[in-house]
Motif scaffolding. Structure first.
Motif, PDB file in Angstrom:
ATOM      1  N   LYS A   2       0.820  -1.206   0.000  1.00 47.91           N
ATOM      2  CA  LYS A   2       0.000   0.000   0.000  1.00 47.91           C
ATOM      3  C   LYS A   2       0.856   1.260   0.000  1.00 47.91           C
TER       4      LYS A   2
ATOM      5  N   GLU B  40      -0.458   3.139  -3.217  1.00 50.39           N
ATOM      6  CA  GLU B  40      -1.561   4.054  -2.914  1.00 50.39           C
ATOM      7  C   GLU B  40      -1.297   5.490  -3.366  1.00 50.39           C
TER       8      GLU B  40
ATOM      9  N   LEU C 250      -6.749   1.991  -1.189  1.00 53.63           N
ATOM     10  CA  LEU C 250      -7.140   0.621  -1.514  1.00 53.63           C
ATOM     11  C   LEU C 250      -7.973   0.052  -0.375  1.00 53.63           C
TER      12      LEU C 250
ATOM     13  N   TRP D 125      -8.029  -5.876  -4.963  1.00 57.01           N
ATOM     14  CA  TRP D 125      -7.092  -4.756  -4.806  1.00 57.01           C
ATOM     15  C   TRP D 125      -5.640  -5.210  -4.900  1.00 57.01           C
TER      16      TRP D 125
END
Length: 712
Positions: free
Chosen positions: A670, A674, A680, A687
């Motif tokens: 992430k 991200e 996410l 994802w």
């Protein structure tokens, strides 16, 4: 005028001249025709130096004696080869202009034409000196017959060839009464001047267009349009040439005129749609292209540009981007996203504030660079092919100056930026309103607003760096720490996202130079761009006593010189070394005990300590140290935290704690994606798969870990 930058003193006239030269000269590798060279040279007059100079005494020899057999023609010159003992007989066919050298066109008896660059002919007059002349027709006027010895034939930037002479004594003006060359026939004396019509210019322009020589093609089409202003074919052709040079304003103007004279012209409508798309007027472009596609169903070109425009319009409206496509098309042309979440800061003249509450990972804008220069594109001057003499900053200045020459409509965009010149509002508005080249303003605006390109965060299989100017992102203010937005580059696109929830009325700030740099390094840079940073880190470092600073330096020196060499090598770690390192870390943290999350200087030391415990077999202790460092610095030192997380995953795998390793894998995944993809959601099982498709392109190490942990 001279202007001092960080790297060197820039001659602003040199920047302007270089920009004009590039506006008139295409990157064109083959030897150019006489007509093309003459046309190019005529356009240089506006950029020449109008100052008066002391000119070297012209070498005239009435009783010149030379062996005519040693004459060499332009066609026989070889690049980077001085024809020893040979001489060039030529005559001047254009006005000399003062650029980096004295530059003119010459022809030889066979009719070959080339640029002649004379160096070391001028210098600035001393006080009281009277024998000064302007460089105009009085200096070696058109028709002057020259003999040039010791010449060199060079390829300058962009494959532009020149005949170069460094010594004025090697240039001899031949007296017209001299009988030495009476038998030499000049081929151009026999040629008749042809009067061209608009159709001739169209055909000539098309030939240059077919060779991707768009600058000269535009010039030919323009000559035809002067003869026939309502010639829609010429207007259409010139519009397409402008499109190839990304001069969308100029292309749009030509299509508007063409449609005025021929409202049903399909080519003009198509090119107008492309121009509007380039200008980011997606709705208008879509309407035109949809109407055109209805009239010409089955036309794949219209369908493709329509789909592309609709995609850009959707992305612009919804802030959802196909990041895989953007990475694949590294230099994808895009747009600036404007919405109602940001506005100029009242009273500051520049900056953004949130006009509503903004969630974490919200995409604020995607900005296409006004201009970007990559490290492998930094040229030298047009007359000297010395790339090292011109940094990316100077190259960017030249390119932007050229862009403003060609499309003055963009001047207000650049001139609205902060420049540090302390001009009054009226003075600045006057500059903005004129839309003319103001080189000092351009340089100062770039000094304060350029972004450095850095792809260290992503593995894009290249070593490209560079500099660029992005207009809207330039209005974000700076903080060394606690910045609430995150910016990153993919090619010449700049993305800006929030990195935490932001409240209405809060200023949006990014980081120009983070706290990995020392306070002195940051201060020097920020002072240069007139930034007085008031972030927590700067305030703390300004307030710390000299005693504390000295003690920190002593502890870090002891670590680097004594401890690190011992504990960084396998099989050489002793408990006494570990104890010493723990004491150094403890004392460093104690020196900033009231600001524990600002003790950045212990991150590397903690990582070294964890390695030391790994070496003596205490994996759990190593894991504990790394987790402590993560908890302490996760919100303020994300780039260094990534390395710590990788180590945590590795140790958990080693201890066969695979579920724990997978939890930390999701954290690092992430952190990496991200900022690009947005927030996410864990409750959406797809994802992770989408994220891994992106990391496969930008950070394959993530995917290797996923395979090891059997994560799909």
């Amino acid at each position: 005028m001279k202007y001092q930058t960080v790297t060197r003193t820039i001659d602003t006239l040199e920047i302007v001249q270089n920009a004009i030269l590039r506006s008139t000269v295409d990157n064109f590798s083959q030897r150019k025709s006489r007509e093309q060279l003459v046309d190019e040279h005529k356009r240089l007059d506006i950029s020449c130096d109008k100052n008066k100079y002391v000119v070297h005494n012209i070498n005239k020899q009435e009783n010149l004696t030379l062996n005519i057999q040693l004459r060499i023609s332009i066609s026989n010159l070889k690049v980077d080869n001085v024809p020893t003992g040979r001489f060039l007989l030529c005559r001047v066919i254009s006005k000399f202009v003062k650029l980096f050298s004295l530059l003119a066109l010459v022809e030889d008896p066979e009719g070959n034409v080339e640029r002649l660059a004379l160096y070391n002919w001028t210098n600035f007059p001393k006080e009281g000196q009277s024998n000064i002349k302007p460089i105009d027709q009085l200096f070696l006027p058109i028709g002057t017959l020259l003999v040039i010895k010791n010449i060199s034939y060079e390829v300058a930037t962009s494959n532009i060839t020149i005949i170069r002479s460094n010594n004025p004594d090697d240039v001899i003006v031949v007296d017209h009464n001299n009988k030495l060359f009476d038998d030499v026939k000049w081929s151009t004396n026999e040629k008749k001047v042809e009067i061209k019509n608009a159709n001739d210019f169209r055909r000539c322009g098309n030939d240059y267009f077919a060779s991707s020589n768009y600058i000269t093609a535009i010039d030919k089409y323009s000559n035809g349009i002067k003869l026939e202003p309502q010639n829609v074919t010429l207007l259409n052709n010139r519009a397409e040439a402008y499109l190839r040079l990304y001069q969308f304003h100029n292309a749009f103007k030509d299509t508007e005129i063409a449609l005025k004279y021929d409202p049903n012209n399909l080519k003009a409508a198509y090119r107008k749609g492309k121009a509007l798309c380039g200008l980011k007027h997606y709705k208008d472009a879509t309407n035109i292209l949809q109407n055109l596609y209805q009239r010409m169903k089955g036309n794949t070109s219209i369908k493709q540009i329509l789909e592309h425009t609709e995609m850009l319009s959707y992305e612009n409206k919804n802030g959802k981007y196909d990041y895989l496509r953007i990475v694949d098309e590294f230099y994808e042309r895009s747009k600036i996203k404007k919405d109602n979440k940001v506005d100029l800061v009242e009273g500051k003249g520049r900056g953004w504030i949130a006009k509503c509450d903004i969630p974490e990972c919200t995409l604020l804008m995607v900005s296409k660079a006004f201009k970007v220069v990559f490290s492998n594109e930094a040229f030298g001057t047009m007359i000297t092919n010395n790339k090292g003499a011109c940094s990316c900053a100077e190259e960017l200045t030249t390119c932007i100056t050229r862009k403003l020459f060609e499309e003055p409509y963009y001047c207000p965009e650049v001139y609205q930026l902060y420049d540090g010149l302390n001009l009054s509002r009226d003075e600045k508005n006057k500059i903005i309103g004129k839309s003319t080249i103001h080189i000092e303003f351009i340089i100062c605006a770039l000094v304060h607003n350029i972004f450095g390109l850095n792809y260290e965060k992503f593995n894009l299989n290249n070593e490209i760096t560079g500099l660029g100017l992005w207009i809207l992102p330039s209005f974000f203010n700076h903080a060394c720490i606690d910045e609430n937005t995150y910016s990153f580059h993919l090619g010449d696109l700049l993305f800006v996202r929030t990195n935490r929830p932001i409240s209405k009325g809060e200023e949006l700030v990014i980081n120009y130079r983070d706290a990995t740099f020392s306070y002195e390094e940051r201060l020097s840079y920020l002072e240069y761009i007139n930034v007085d940073c008031q972030c927590r880190m700067c305030k703390l470092e300004r307030s710390e006593s000299q005693e504390i600073k000295l003690r920190m330096a002593q502890l870090l020196k002891a670590y680097h010189e004594s401890i690190y060499p011992k504990v960084s090598k396998s099989h050489s770690v002793e408990l006494s070394h570990i104890k010493e390192l723990e004491n150094i870390i403890a004392e460093l943290r104690n020196l900033r005990k009231e600001h524990p999350d600002l003790g950045f200087n212990t991150i590397k030391l903690s990582k070294t300590l964890a390695f030391a415990y790994l070496e003596i077999g205490n994996n759990k202790k190593a894991l504990s140290i790394l987790k402590e460092a993560y908890d302490l610095y996760k919100s303020v030192r994300v780039s260094e935290i990534r390395i710590i997380i990788f180590d945590i995953i590795m140790i958990n795998s080693k201890l066969k704690l695979f579920e724990e390793a997978k939890k930390w894998f999701d954290i690092i995944l992430k952190i990496v994606v991200e900022p690009i993809m947005g927030k996410l959601e864990d409750d959406k099982p797809e994802w992770r798969k989408e994220a891994l498709l992106l990391t496969e392109k930008i950070l394959p190490k993530i995917n290797s870990i996923a395979e090891t942990l059997n994560i799909v």
